[in-house]
Design an enzyme around this catalytic site. Structure first.
Site, PDB file in Angstrom:
ATOM      1  CG  HIS A 107      50.006 -57.642 -11.980  1.00  0.00           C
ATOM      2  ND1 HIS A 107      48.707 -57.232 -12.187  1.00  0.00           N
ATOM      3  CD2 HIS A 107      49.943 -58.733 -11.161  1.00  0.00           C
ATOM      4  CE1 HIS A 107      47.884 -58.032 -11.540  1.00  0.00           C
ATOM      5  NE2 HIS A 107      48.597 -58.959 -10.900  1.00  0.00           N
ATOM      6  CG  ASP A 209      19.565 -18.220 -24.481  1.00  0.00           C
ATOM      7  OD1 ASP A 209      19.235 -17.037 -24.704  1.00  0.00           O
ATOM      8  OD2 ASP A 209      18.972 -18.932 -23.668  1.00  0.00           O
ATOM      9  CG  HIS A 212      21.207 -16.114 -21.255  1.00  0.00           C
ATOM     10  ND1 HIS A 212      22.026 -16.190 -22.356  1.00  0.00           N
ATOM     11  CD2 HIS A 212      22.051 -16.095 -20.175  1.00  0.00           C
ATOM     12  CE1 HIS A 212      23.282 -16.227 -21.970  1.00  0.00           C
ATOM     13  NE2 HIS A 212      23.331 -16.170 -20.659  1.00  0.00           N
ATOM     14  CG  HIS A 217      24.301 -12.553 -17.516  1.00  0.00           C
ATOM     15  ND1 HIS A 217      24.739 -13.356 -16.487  1.00  0.00           N
ATOM     16  CD2 HIS A 217      24.387 -13.310 -18.643  1.00  0.00           C
ATOM     17  CE1 HIS A 217      25.075 -14.547 -16.959  1.00  0.00           C
ATOM     18  NE2 HIS A 217      24.874 -14.544 -18.265  1.00  0.00           N
ATOM     19  CG  ASP A 362      25.384 -18.181 -17.578  1.00  0.00           C
ATOM     20  OD1 ASP A 362      24.339 -17.564 -17.850  1.00  0.00           O
ATOM     21  OD2 ASP A 362      26.489 -17.898 -18.077  1.00  0.00           O
TER      22      ASP A 362
END
Length: 377
Positions: A107, A209, A212, A217, A362
């Site tokens: 509007h 973490d 991991h 990796h 990941d």
């Protein structure tokens, strides 16, 4: 009552040591998170270098809600709810730009970049001269605060100050944000992509973490894209900084010949020695081989050298119990050598950009956990 019963059952199972995968893919839990976390916490929305001039804006999200994060003509940074006060139409449909005013396409109501309603077409005919425009400005988030250039928003009027919310995390954030008196700058637009994961998984991964990397990796260690010891990320410490914030700092082990200060160029090292608030921070930075952490709930940061040092901020924007939009920024010291900026950005893209090799490792793990969490466990 349903909510209370649900939480009681969940708490009892956790106390009994029962693994509850459902916390990573449950619609009821997700609704509670929307109400109890994202409607109350401080959420990172932008870096000040993205909106350096009056009128500069970016459109960002607090949970599901869209906000215009803008530096007004008065120099103040605001977060304006991106909806016209008339009929709720999305007001700004560009992701970023420069504007003195915003015009609603429905509007034609017009707002100043500070949020005030300043124009209503056919105002006299439509409202008989009785519309008080001063009462119909854009909704503004009650708390918009910055820490070392990081802009956070809280939608809770009763929220504490940002500095109080960050608490002990500020000491560690200084390691990343105060290496230069010129500050950090964002290079390029944030990369964005959507993945089928629950937002808590990456937030946890970045906060606590380091374990991991040994498996997730490992192939990158074998390819020479990470330090030669597969346990490289485990030589350090995890830190609880209070209020849900957590991080890990890896330190250089004696058997890995890694450069001090993450291998940053000499001008940056000299600057951090001048700019860090304490000598203890200089000593930590000298021995640090990486920094990863999460500002609760969903801002994660990573500073690593693979092999060139780089810094990335990422927001895990929840889009449902099993769907997350990842926002990833690359930042660098504003006064760092230009060649270093280029090589640092290239390293970020190759490792933690949208199709970066570490990023893909990941995401595959997080997708697998989220899928399994959709079962009855």
């Amino acid at each position: 009552m349903l909510e209370q019963g649900f939480l009681k059952e969940l708490g009892e199972k956790i106390e009994q040591g029962i693994a509850i995968l459902r916390i990573y893919n449950d619609p009821e839990i997700y609704e509670l998170e929307r109400k109890r976390i994202f409607a109350r916490a401080y959420i990172f929305v932008a870096h000040e270098s993205e909106i350096p001039q009056p009128g500069d804006y970016v459109v960002r999200y607090v949970g599901d809600e869209s906000y215009i994060v803008i530096r007004g003509e008065d120099g103040r940074i605001r977060a304006l709810f991106n909806a016209c006060r008339h009929r709720g139409m999305r007001l700004c449909r560009s992701e970023k730009g420069q504007a003195k005013t915003f015009l609603c396409p429905y509007h034609g109501w017009t707002y100043r970049n500070t949020g005030e309603l300043i124009g209503v077409p056919a105002e006299k005919e439509a409202y008989g001269g009785r519309l008080d425009k001063a009462k119909w400005g854009l909704y503004e988030a009650p708390h918009v605060e910055s820490y070392n250039g990081l802009i956070f928003v809280s939608l809770d009027p009763r929220a504490p100050s940002l500095k109080e919310y960050l608490g002990g995390m500020t000491w560690y954030l200084d390691l990343l944000t105060r290496r230069s008196s010129a500050g950090l700058e964002v290079i390029g637009a944030p990369q964005r992509w959507v993945v089928d994961v629950n937002w808590k998984l990456p937030a946890e991964n970045f906060s606590s973490d380091a374990y991991h990397t040994l498996m997730t990796h490992r192939s990158l260690v074998q390819l020479g894209m990470a330090p030669s010891d597969p346990q490289f990320a485990m030589y350090g410490t995890h830190i609880s900084a209070g209020n849900g914030h957590a991080l890990g700092i890896g330190f250089i082990p004696e058997h890995l010949p890694l450069p001090p200060f993450l291998g940053y160029p000499e001008p940056v090292i000299n600057a951090l020695k001048r700019n860090y608030p304490s000598e203890a921070q200089v000593q930590v930075a000298e021995k640090m081989q990486f920094w990863h952490g999460t500002v609760f709930p969903n801002l994660s940061l990573l500073n690593a050298a693979l092999p060139i040092p780089f810094l990335t901020f990422r927001v895990w924007r929840p889009m449902g119990p099993n769907r997350t939009e990842i926002w990833s920024w690359f930042l660098v010291e504003r006064d760092a050598p230009e060649d270093f900026k280029r090589r640092s950005y290239e390293t970020y893209v190759h490792t933690f950009g949208t199709s970066g090799v570490f990023e893909q490792d990941d995401v595959e793990i997080w997708r697998g956990i989220t899928a399994m969490a959709g079962g009855p466990t």
